[in-house]
Write a protein that holds these residues in place. Sequence first.
Motif, PDB file in Angstrom:
ATOM      1  N   ASP A  96       3.337   7.492  11.489  1.00  0.00           N
ATOM      2  CA  ASP A  96       3.457   8.022  10.127  1.00  0.00           C
ATOM      3  C   ASP A  96       4.779   8.773  10.050  1.00  0.00           C
ATOM      4  O   ASP A  96       4.883   9.920  10.470  1.00  0.00           O
ATOM      5  N   ASN A 156       6.333   9.196   7.206  1.00  0.00           N
ATOM      6  CA  ASN A 156       6.437   9.495   5.775  1.00  0.00           C
ATOM      7  C   ASN A 156       6.828  10.964   5.624  1.00  0.00           C
ATOM      8  O   ASN A 156       5.974  11.835   5.570  1.00  0.00           O
ATOM      9  N   ARG A 195       6.932  15.297  11.444  1.00  0.00           N
ATOM     10  CA  ARG A 195       6.164  14.080  11.725  1.00  0.00           C
ATOM     11  C   ARG A 195       6.928  13.131  12.647  1.00  0.00           C
ATOM     12  O   ARG A 195       6.320  12.436  13.455  1.00  0.00           O
ATOM     13  N   GLY A 246       6.605   7.004   1.301  1.00  0.00           N
ATOM     14  CA  GLY A 246       6.313   7.137  -0.129  1.00  0.00           C
ATOM     15  C   GLY A 246       5.432   6.008  -0.641  1.00  0.00           C
ATOM     16  O   GLY A 246       4.712   5.350   0.115  1.00  0.00           O
ATOM     17  N   ARG A 247       5.506   5.838  -1.938  1.00  0.00           N
ATOM     18  CA  ARG A 247       4.651   4.823  -2.559  1.00  0.00           C
ATOM     19  C   ARG A 247       5.498   3.887  -3.427  1.00  0.00           C
ATOM     20  O   ARG A 247       5.473   3.962  -4.665  1.00  0.00           O
ATOM     21  N   ARG A 260       5.409  -0.794   3.240  1.00  0.00           N
ATOM     22  CA  ARG A 260       4.898  -0.964   1.862  1.00  0.00           C
ATOM     23  C   ARG A 260       5.834  -1.804   0.990  1.00  0.00           C
ATOM     24  O   ARG A 260       5.565  -1.995  -0.203  1.00  0.00           O
ATOM     25  N   GLY A 276      -1.686  10.661  10.114  1.00  0.00           N
ATOM     26  CA  GLY A 276      -1.557  11.010   8.694  1.00  0.00           C
ATOM     27  C   GLY A 276      -1.950   9.882   7.746  1.00  0.00           C
ATOM     28  O   GLY A 276      -2.189  10.117   6.553  1.00  0.00           O
ATOM     29  N   THR A 277      -2.009   8.652   8.242  1.00  0.00           N
ATOM     30  CA  THR A 277      -2.372   7.510   7.387  1.00  0.00           C
ATOM     31  C   THR A 277      -3.637   6.821   7.909  1.00  0.00           C
ATOM     32  O   THR A 277      -3.962   5.708   7.491  1.00  0.00           O
ATOM     33  N   HIS A 308      -6.579   7.501   7.251  1.00  0.00           N
ATOM     34  CA  HIS A 308      -7.633   7.414   6.223  1.00  0.00           C
ATOM     35  C   HIS A 308      -7.388   6.254   5.272  1.00  0.00           C
ATOM     36  O   HIS A 308      -8.127   6.068   4.313  1.00  0.00           O
ATOM     37  N   ARG A 309      -6.341   5.491   5.513  1.00  0.00           N
ATOM     38  CA  ARG A 309      -6.035   4.339   4.660  1.00  0.00           C
ATOM     39  C   ARG A 309      -6.354   3.064   5.423  1.00  0.00           C
ATOM     40  O   ARG A 309      -5.882   2.887   6.553  1.00  0.00           O
ATOM     41  N   LYS A 330      -1.569  14.802  -4.802  1.00  0.00           N
ATOM     42  CA  LYS A 330      -2.386  13.578  -4.694  1.00  0.00           C
ATOM     43  C   LYS A 330      -3.801  13.867  -5.208  1.00  0.00           C
ATOM     44  O   LYS A 330      -4.762  13.946  -4.437  1.00  0.00           O
ATOM     45  N   LYS A 347      -7.509  13.712  -3.208  1.00  0.00           N
ATOM     46  CA  LYS A 347      -8.015  14.961  -2.650  1.00  0.00           C
ATOM     47  C   LYS A 347      -9.169  15.575  -3.428  1.00  0.00           C
ATOM     48  O   LYS A 347     -10.031  16.215  -2.846  1.00  0.00           O
ATOM     49  N   GLY A 404      -0.394  17.968   6.555  1.00  0.00           N
ATOM     50  CA  GLY A 404       0.093  17.212   5.396  1.00  0.00           C
ATOM     51  C   GLY A 404       1.611  17.207   5.428  1.00  0.00           C
ATOM     52  O   GLY A 404       2.223  18.194   5.851  1.00  0.00           O
ATOM     53  N   GLY A 416      -1.566  15.258   9.647  1.00  0.00           N
ATOM     54  CA  GLY A 416      -2.326  14.635   8.553  1.00  0.00           C
ATOM     55  C   GLY A 416      -2.672  15.631   7.466  1.00  0.00           C
ATOM     56  O   GLY A 416      -2.947  16.799   7.748  1.00  0.00           O
ATOM     57  N   GLY A 417      -2.663  15.175   6.226  1.00  0.00           N
ATOM     58  CA  GLY A 417      -3.108  15.992   5.103  1.00  0.00           C
ATOM     59  C   GLY A 417      -4.437  15.434   4.603  1.00  0.00           C
ATOM     60  O   GLY A 417      -5.519  15.888   4.980  1.00  0.00           O
ATOM     61  N   GLY A 418      -4.322  14.369   3.770  1.00  0.00           N
ATOM     62  CA  GLY A 418      -5.533  13.693   3.281  1.00  0.00           C
ATOM     63  C   GLY A 418      -6.398  13.249   4.452  1.00  0.00           C
ATOM     64  O   GLY A 418      -7.629  13.354   4.411  1.00  0.00           O
TER      65      GLY A 418
HETATM   66  O1  LIG Z   1       1.741  11.816   3.542  1.00  0.00           O
HETATM   67  C1  LIG Z   1       0.650  11.312   3.751  1.00  0.00           C
HETATM   68  O2  LIG Z   1      -0.505  11.901   3.389  1.00  0.00           O
HETATM   69  P1  LIG Z   1      -0.643  13.459   2.974  1.00  0.00           P
HETATM   70  O3  LIG Z   1       0.234  13.697   1.759  1.00  0.00           O
HETATM   71  O4  LIG Z   1      -2.093  13.602   2.642  1.00  0.00           O
HETATM   72  O5  LIG Z   1      -0.228  14.266   4.141  1.00  0.00           O
HETATM   73  C2  LIG Z   1       0.467  10.046   4.514  1.00  0.00           C
HETATM   74  O6  LIG Z   1       1.710   9.534   4.954  1.00  0.00           O
HETATM   75  C3  LIG Z   1      -0.274   9.029   3.677  1.00  0.00           C
HETATM   76  O7  LIG Z   1       0.490   8.679   2.560  1.00  0.00           O
HETATM   77  P2  LIG Z   1      -0.256   8.045   1.269  1.00  0.00           P
HETATM   78  O8  LIG Z   1      -1.127   9.145   0.673  1.00  0.00           O
HETATM   79  O9  LIG Z   1       0.857   7.603   0.338  1.00  0.00           O
HETATM   80  O10 LIG Z   1      -1.107   6.902   1.755  1.00  0.00           O
END
Ligand SMILES: O=C(OP(=O)(O)O)[C@H](O)COP(=O)(O)O
Length: 592
Positions: free
Chosen positions: A222, A224, A237, A262-263, A314, A343-344, A346-347, A394, A398, A546, A568-570
Motif C-alpha cells: 500500500d 497510497n 507507508r 488514490g482513486r 487502478r 491498508g488495502t 479491506h478491499r 471517506k 467509514k 490511515g 491502515g485506516g479503513g
Molecule cells: O488510504 C487507504 O485507506 P485509508 O484512507 O482508510 O487509510 C488505502 O490505501 C485504501 O485506499 P481506498 O480507500 O481508496 O481503497
Amino acid sequence: MARTETPVCEFGKKAPDFALPGVDGQIWTLEKCKGPNGLLVMFICNHCPYVKAVQDRIIRDVKELKEYGINAVAIMSNDPTDYPEDSFENMKIVAEQLGYPFPYLYDETQEVAKAYGAVCTPDFFGYNKDLELQYRGRLDASRKEAAPPDARRELFEAMKQIAETGKGPEEQIPSMGCSIKWREPPAPEKAEKKEVENKKSLSFKRITDFDLAGKRVLIRADLNVPIKDGKVTSDTRIRASLPTIEHCLRAGAKVMVMSHLGRPTEGEYSDEFSLKPVADRMTWLLGRKVPLIKDWLNGVDLHPREIVLFENVRFNKGEKKDDEALARKLAALCDIYVMDAFGTAHRAEASTHGVGRFAPEACAGLLLAAELDALSKALENPERPFLAIVGGSKVSTKLTVLDSLASKVDQLIVGGGIANTFIAAAGHSVGKSLYEADLIPEAKRLMEQAKTRGAEIPIPTDVVCAKEFSESAQATVKKVGDVADDDLILDIGPETAARYAELAKSAGTIVWNGPVGVFEIDQFGEGTRTLAMAIAESSAYSIAGGGDTLAAIEKYGIGDRVSYTSTGGGAFLEFLEGKTLPAVAMLEERAK
Ligand SMILES: O=C(OP(=O)(O)O)[C@H](O)COP(=O)(O)O
Ligand SMILES: Nc1ncnc2c1ncn2[C@@H]1O[C@H](COP(=O)(O)OP(=O)(O)O)[C@@H](O)[C@H]1O
C-alpha cells in the motif's frame, strides 16, 4: 521514534579513540579528524527530523569553525534495519547531495556511540585541543522545525570560546533528537509498542516460509501516500513496506512491487495518479534505482535481486471489481504473490484478492503479518474508557463501520465528512460541505441507538467554515446552527476541539482514524492539531492509522507519543469491528 535529550557535559572527559570508515572510502581516526584548536564530534543520521531541520546550519557552523582551528566529524551509529534511509549507501548519497564539509562515518557495531555515551541524533561533543570534553549542548533552539534564522548560535559560540580559551560555557542547554536506534534495544517502550507476540495464531503462509532465490515475487504494497506538487509529503507507508521488499531482494528474488494511488478513473492513465513520485522516494530510501514500469501487464524480464515498481494498479480495468481475467493475468506474472498492503486489505480487488486465488503461491508479507499480530494484541483487552475518533473524507466507507464500532467502544467522536453527515442528520444545514446525504438515515439511526444505550455520539457545537476550498480561503468559526448555504465546513471549532481533547485525555484506550478537518491547510488544521496533542498527552494506549492520519501525526510531530501507528485506516477500523479482511480471508483459504 523516541525523543531523547542529551545529558549534562562531563567537563574534561577525554575523547574515546575510533577507527571508522567514511563515505569517502577512507578510515578515519580521532587523531586524523582533530583540528589544531579542538574537535566537534557529532552523532547524526539521515532519517531523523531533528537532524534534517539543522543540516544546513551544521554545514555553515562547521565551515566557519574551521577558521578558528576547530575540525568536525559526523558519526552515524543507527541500526539501519528499520531505518533504511540510514544505510551506508544512503549516507554516501546525503553527504554528496548536501556537500558535507566533514567526514561522515559509519559506526556499524555501535561501539563508538557507546564509548562516547551518545544518546540521540543530533548529539554534539565539543572538545578542546587536548581532546577534553567542553560542550554537550544543542546547536540552537531548533527542534523538528528550524529555529528562527536569528536564533542564538549556541554551538558555534561555545566552540569558538573553546578554540580561544580551551574551556566551554558553564550554561549549556541539552540537544534533543531521535534516540539512537540500537541493535538490541533495551527500550521497554519498543518492546511494549512494537514487539507484540502473536497470541491469536493466524493460519496463513508467511513470506518467511519460502525460499525466494531466483523466484518471481509479486508484492502488493500500500503505497497510497499523500503527494503535493509531484513530491511525497508523508512517506511512512513507503518506509513500512521496505522490510518485505528488502527481505525479498536479499533472498535473491526478482522483485515486482505494485500498489494503487488514490482513486483514478479505471482503465485510464493519468499523471495525477502516477506512482512516479513514489518510485522516486523508493529510489531514495533504498539507495538504488527503482524503475517505474508503465506497461507491465504482459510481464517484465528481471534478474535476481532486481526490483521494479508497477504503475498504479487502478489504471487497469477490472481492478476494483476484482475481475477474474485481470486477477489471472496478475497471477501469471509471478511464482509467489505476497500480500503486504494492510491498508488495502479491506478491499477485495484484483491486486489484493483475486490475484492471490490464482497465483502459484500466496502469502502475507512482513508488514501485513506484523500489523495483524500487533493490532490483535493491542485490542485484546483494551483499557477503558475506550474512545474511537473517526474522521476524514471517506464517508461511505467509514460511516458504515460505526454501527458495530459503537458497540465495542465507550465513546465515539466523529469529525470531517462523517461529522458533517451527523450534523445534517441532527437537522442543521451543512451548506456545500462534504457529506453523504444517502447516509443521513443511517446517521440518525446510530444516534438513536447510542441514546438508548445511554451513550452519545456528540456532534460538533461549533465549526470552522470557508466559502471555498483553497489554501488562501478565509476561515470563520461559527456555531453549528449558523452555517450558511454557501459555506463549507472544513474543521471542528475550538469549543468542540477542546471538548474532544478532554475525552482523549481521560480515555484508557484511543483508536484514531481520520483527521477531523482539512489539516493540510493550516487555517483548517486546528481541530486535528488540538486532538493530536491531546492524544499525545493522554496516558491512554493509543492506536492511530490511515494514510492521511499518518501525515497529520507527522505534521504535528507526535509520532513518538502514539503507542502504535498502523498503516491502515479503513482496514484497521474494519479489523476493530471484528471483520475478517477479504485479503486475509483469501490468504487463509490458500493455506488450507
Ligand atoms: O488510504 C487507504 O485507506 P485509508 O484512507 O482508510 O487509510 C488505502 O490505501 C485504501 O485506499 P481506498 O480507500 O481508496 O481503497
Ligand atoms: N470537513 C472536511 N471536508 C473535506 N475534507 C475533509 C474534511 N475533514 C477532513 N477532510 C479530509 O479528509 C482527508 C483524510 O480522509 P481519509 O482518507 O478518510 O483519512 P485516512 O487516510 O487517515 O484514513 C484529508 O485529506 C482531509 O483534508
